[in-house]
Enzyme design. Structure first.
Site, PDB file in Angstrom:
ATOM      1  N   CYS A 115       0.812  -1.654  -0.094  1.00 19.71           N
ATOM      2  CA  CYS A 115       0.407   0.081  -0.060  1.00 19.71           C
ATOM      3  C   CYS A 115       1.106   1.426   0.179  1.00 19.71           C
ATOM      4  O   CYS A 115       0.632   2.560  -0.603  1.00 19.71           O
ATOM      5  CB  CYS A 115      -1.083   0.366   0.714  1.00 19.71           C
ATOM      6  N   HIS A 256      -3.913   6.739   2.004  1.00 19.61           N
ATOM      7  CA  HIS A 256      -3.687   5.328   1.622  1.00 19.61           C
ATOM      8  C   HIS A 256      -5.376   5.649   2.027  1.00 19.61           C
ATOM      9  O   HIS A 256      -5.557   5.557   3.069  1.00 19.61           O
ATOM     10  CB  HIS A 256      -2.708   4.544   1.877  1.00 19.61           C
ATOM     11  N   ASN A 286     -10.363  -0.734  -0.145  1.00 21.32           N
ATOM     12  CA  ASN A 286      -8.165  -0.251  -0.029  1.00 21.32           C
ATOM     13  C   ASN A 286      -8.007  -0.655  -1.137  1.00 21.32           C
ATOM     14  O   ASN A 286      -8.608  -2.672  -1.344  1.00 21.32           O
ATOM     15  CB  ASN A 286      -8.086  -1.570   1.133  1.00 21.32           C
TER      16      ASN A 286
END
Ligand code: ACO
Length: 331
Positions: A115, A256, A286
């Site tokens: 990420c 993020h 996500n």
């Protein structure tokens, strides 16, 4: 032509698969509820790639849109970096995207930092531009985590979605890339893994090799949560300090998109008001390396992010890895 030591971020694009699964649909798969998922994470739905969709095609779509916004032809690209943890091919997917979009003069490679991949990619791209090696760089963040999610594990499957985002970075006289700070801590690696699990395969007397598969995502959610809330504000503050900027000068906090509670907690620690916090995870979940450019592109195209706005971006995740990048949007 004189060597330009600055750089600007001049275009963005994104793409998600058309199919999406909302929390009600997910509740038919595992013992959970819309209420639990929404209040703990802020996620309401996630887009999921069909088996015939590839990471390359999603990434190429995002790339074409970014090039169009930048008014740049693919043939003028010098470098393509694909930040991903879920390449179609373990040898890398960036070259296939290079061919797909017709960037025949560009060198292309994959970069893996989960990420944090997009922020690590931005900093990597910036170094090539600053040294004068390359003028036009396409940076893509793309992931299809649904391939590696355990769809029977309610602690993880509620979080992830698929997507791609891209930006074009270009050498410029006036420098819009203001600062960065990157970190890694492998001692906490087992908090979040998508690990290869080898099974011994004997070949000849005394020689065996390990063959097998990658195991689905394993995560210690509470550890990752604590890590993000503590470490992300630190790298943003460090980058701001280096750039001689104050928190008040930040127009957008672009984190993020892991969990709304993480975004809220980081913003609060930094003293950044809610209206400056970029958030789109409600619709996408996500999306790993794609989440930052996907959110950036949405806010740029809706006119919320304007040329000249100062953006504090930060990624965090498996590795463990984390990092920040400060930049001004546009030429
Ligand atoms: N639905 C209903 N109940 C659930 C669910 C679910 N989907 N998941 C867990 N529970 C239950 C647990 O079983 C537990 O029940 P118990 O108390 O009876 O044992 C209870 O809810 C609490 O579980 P916790 O795991 O403690 O829940 P927590 O409040 O920590 O929330 C979450 C879990 C949302 C995953 C949170 O820890 C989190 O967001 N962590 C950060 C994770 C993250 O962002 N990861 C990605 C970043 S890195 C990357 O992007 C790759």
């Amino acid at each position: 032509m004189p060597q330009l030591s600055g750089l600007a971020i001049i275009g963005s694009g994104s793409a998600v698969p058309p199919a999406y699964l909302d929390n009600a649909g997910l509740s038919q798969l595992v013992d959970t509820s819309d209420e639990w998922i929404s209040t703990r994470t802020g996620i309401r739905q996630r887009h999921l790639a069909a088996p015939e969709e590839s990471l390359c095609s999603l990434a190429a779509e995002a790339a074409r849109r970014a090039l169009e916004m930048a008014a740049l032809n693919a043939i003028d690209l010098d470098l393509i970096i694909l930040a991903t943890s879920t390449a179609d091919d373990l040898f890398g997917s960036a070259s296939k995207i290079q061919a797909e979009i017709g960037a025949t003069k560009a060198v292309a490679f994959d970069l893996t930092a989960a990420c944090s991949g997009f922020v690590f990619g931005m900093v990597t791209a910036a170094q090539y531009i600053r040294t004068g090696a390359y003028q036009n760089v396409l940076l893509i963040g793309a992931d299809i985590l649904s391939r590696w999610t355990d769809w029977s594990d309610r602690r993880t499957c509620i979080l992830f979605g698929d997507g791609a985002g891209a930006i074009v970075m270009q050498a410029a006289e006036s420098d819009q890339f203001l600062g960065f700070e990157l970190r890694s801590d492998g001692s906490q690696n087992d908090c979040l893994t998508l690990a290869f699990q080898p099974q011994p395969q004997p070949l000849t007397q005394g020689i065996s090799v390990g063959q097998g598969n990658f195991q689905p995502i394993q995560m210690n959610g509470q550890e990752v949560y604590r890590f993000a809330v503590k470490k992300v504000p630190e790298v943003i503050e460090k980058a701001l300090f280096r750039a001689s900027l104050t928190v008040e000068q930040v127009d957008w906090l672009l984190l993020h998109q892991a969990n709304q509670r993480i975004l809220d907690a980081v913003a609060e620690r930094l003293g950044i008001p809610e209206h400056k916090v970029v958030s789109n995870m409600g619709n996408y979940g996500n999306t790993d390396a794609a989440s930052i450019p996907l959110a950036l592109d949405q806010y740029v195209r809706s006119g919320q992010i304007q040329p000249g706005d100062v953006i504090a971006a930060a990624g965090f995740g498996a590795g463990l890895s984390w990092g920040s990048a400060l930049f001004r949007w546009g030429r």
